[in-house]
Scaffold this motif. Structure first.
Motif, short mmCIF file in Angstrom:
data_model
loop_
_atom_site.label_atom_id
_atom_site.label_comp_id
_atom_site.label_asym_id
_atom_site.label_seq_id
_atom_site.Cartn_x
_atom_site.Cartn_y
_atom_site.Cartn_z
N LEU A 100 0.75 -1.18 -0.07
CA LEU A 100 0.06 0.13 0.12
C LEU A 100 0.72 1.62 0.22
O LEU A 100 0.84 2.31 -0.37
CB LEU A 100 -0.84 -0.61 1.04
N ASN A 101 1.94 1.33 0.69
CA ASN A 101 2.85 2.33 0.66
C ASN A 101 3.62 2.82 -0.62
O ASN A 101 3.91 3.85 -1.24
CB ASN A 101 4.52 2.26 1.90
N LYS A 102 4.13 1.29 -0.94
CA LYS A 102 5.13 1.72 -2.32
C LYS A 102 3.91 2.07 -3.12
O LYS A 102 3.63 2.77 -4.31
CB LYS A 102 5.07 0.20 -2.83
N LEU A 103 2.29 1.35 -3.87
CA LEU A 103 1.43 2.05 -4.71
C LEU A 103 1.16 3.90 -4.18
O LEU A 103 1.70 4.20 -4.90
CB LEU A 103 -0.24 2.01 -4.38
N TYR A 104 1.18 4.11 -2.91
CA TYR A 104 0.73 5.67 -2.80
C TYR A 104 2.80 6.31 -3.32
O TYR A 104 2.39 7.34 -3.78
CB TYR A 104 1.00 5.59 -1.13
N GLU A 105 3.13 5.83 -3.24
CA GLU A 105 5.06 6.18 -3.44
C GLU A 105 4.73 6.68 -4.57
O GLU A 105 5.48 7.48 -5.18
CB GLU A 105 5.47 5.64 -3.10
N GLU A 106 4.44 5.67 -5.87
CA GLU A 106 4.06 5.51 -6.98
C GLU A 106 3.67 6.65 -7.42
O GLU A 106 3.74 7.15 -8.76
CB GLU A 106 3.54 4.48 -7.64
N LEU A 107 2.33 6.64 -6.69
CA LEU A 107 1.78 7.64 -7.31
C LEU A 107 1.72 8.81 -7.42
O LEU A 107 1.65 9.90 -8.12
CB LEU A 107 -0.13 7.25 -7.05
N ARG A 108 2.36 9.15 -6.14
CA ARG A 108 2.86 10.28 -5.51
C ARG A 108 3.77 10.45 -6.51
O ARG A 108 3.79 11.81 -6.68
CB ARG A 108 3.28 10.58 -4.23
#
Length: 187
Positions: A100-108
């Protein structure tokens, strides 16, 4: 158009959220309650964005996460954000995971290439109500609100428009990005 990026939650989470809302209402809390069909895990609030720019961002975000592995997160616990000594927002907790954190970082990271910036740290939660009024000794009334953990599978995210109305916001899916299946434009 007012937009945000979010992950849908399953029916089990929606049902549990409704049960928690009923308990809160019976205990004297008043809020702008989130309806079951509007429940989601917000990743980013983008604010007012031109329609053409949303289309461009959707394309870029979807390309960025193509092949991202499906994952799940756990919804557990009830909580609130406060303003001073008052409850401000009621929510269901989301156990943060590496994916979930990785997805957030990719999108950010992708959004930052398009002129967006986000200062706040990511605190995943599912908002169930924005508090309008509450009873005396309100904190004691929240202590026993609990439910069994609920697993939520994730293989996509959505970009929504949000139209504010006197009876609450109306959300409309504009784009859906599946990690393995690409971009779907709605409407």
């Amino acid at each position: 158009m007012r937009t945000f990026i979010a992950i849908d939650v399953n029916d089990e989470v929606k049902k549990q959220a409704s049960e928690v809302i009923e308990k809160l209402m019976r205990r004297g809390f008043g809020a702008t309650w989130v309806s079951e069909e509007n429940m989601h895990l917000t990743l980013f609030f983008l604010g007012n964005v031109e329609e053409q720019k949303i289309a461009e961002i959707a394309e870029h975000l979807c390309r960025r996460v193509r092949g991202f592995p499906s994952f799940s997160f756990t919804v557990k616990g009830f909580g609130f954000f406060r303003r001073g000594r008052s409850p401000r927002v009621f929510w269901l907790g989301v156990e943060n995971t590496d994916r979930l954190n990785k997805l957030y970082e990719e999108l950010r990271n992708e959004l930052s290439h398009h002129g967006f910036s986000f200062e706040e740290r990511f605190v995943p939660h599912i908002t169930i109500g924005r508090v309008k009024y509450y009873p005396d000794k309100w904190e004691k009334l929240l202590g026993d609100i609990d439910f069994p953990p609920i697993e939520v599978a994730v293989d996509s995210f959505k970009i929504f428009s949000s139209t504010l109305t006197p009876t609450g916001p109306i959300y409309k899916v504009l784009y859906e990005c599946h990690f393995e299946g690409g971009l779907i434009k709605h409407g």
